[in-house]
Motif scaffolding. Structure first.
Motif: not given
Lengths: 169, 169
Positions: A36-44, B27-32, B48-53, B80-88
């Motif tokens: 699926t897409c990385m889109d922020a609105r998609l919580n699969a 566009a993701p609101t947290k620019k993440l 991580l407590g991420i919410k849609e959007g 417009g994202t300006r931050e990347i968090a990499v998780f392994h």
């Protein structure tokens, strides 16, 4: 303030209520891989009712099958999945540009920087038609010799306006 | 019975309780942008407590940055994202094999099928050391000319045994 600071408190809550999830196996119990897409609105997890341990979830810009092939081979050959569900979605950014435009945008952002010419090696895999893109990706997976022939492959559209899914193929 | 049948009922519940999520922006609101593994045990929204959007979520086998580059460029340049968090994560399948082994396994699964030789073109991007793989991916992103130089890049390990995250770099 960087967004990663927001991870701390929710993660402490999650770990405190982890239950028996520490005993989940590596191989997905539903033998399912979702693309699926990385889109922020998609919580699969939420919109498909997936729980931890059940399915591989592969996400990239567009939910493009070709870009997921490396992961799918690992998923099938080493971790036993035998079903793939491809989701694209309405309002996708991949419908709004093409590769030559994005290459130009990147190079013109810093015209003296010759290192940016590396962008000419990247195919951004955009698509102009949502429904057709789902059909094309299902066909790509069904016809690719590196995908196991016994794989069940379905293709879907997720509607960001309503939260509903619709099967295309 | 295919697993996709299980999508129907949870999706109807999700759509019935969709609230105002239909008005979320592209566009993701947290620019993440989060890069993490496809592993079935990882639910980044929950841990991580991420919410849609709020954030792009890019997932592939291993959470490998190199494999995410196409998506990251789209995420930064168009959305417009300006931050990347990499998780392994601990217990990752990418620690258990190497590319020559997997190529051999695929080709020997059907020795008469010459189409399977296409697997020799795929680098499976496995890693032998978890902590080092996170450091390497953060370095890759910080040094890649196609990633915006002002990007905040952090690297993390998620523990499948406990649900806890730990920052590496």
């Amino acid at each position: 303030m960087s967004a990663y600071h927001d991870f701390v408190s929710p993660n402490a809550d999650y770990a405190a209520n982890f239950g028996d999830k520490g005993s989940l196996a590596l191989a997905p119990t539903k033998k399912l891989a979702i693309v699926t897409c990385m889109d922020a609105r998609l919580n699969a997890y939420a919109h498909l009712g997936i729980k931890e341990g059940e399915a591989h979830i592969i996400r990239n810009a567009g939910g493009v099958a070709k870009d997921a092939l490396r992961s799918i081979i690992i998923s099938q050959r080493l971790l036993g999945t035998r079903e793939i569900a491809v989701f694209h979605h309405t309002g996708c950014g991949m419908l709004t540009f093409d590769t030559p435009q994005l290459r130009k945008l990147v190079k013109e952002s810093d015209p003296g920087n010759t290192a940016l010419q590396a962008v000419d090696n990247i195919d951004f895999l955009e698509f102009p038609d949502l429904e057709q893109s789902v059909k094309d990706d299902v066909t790509y997976l069904k016809e690719n010799p590196l995908v196991l022939p016994e794989t069940t492959v379905t293709g879907w559209i997720y509607e960001v306006e309503t939260g509903k899914i619709r099967r295309v193929v």
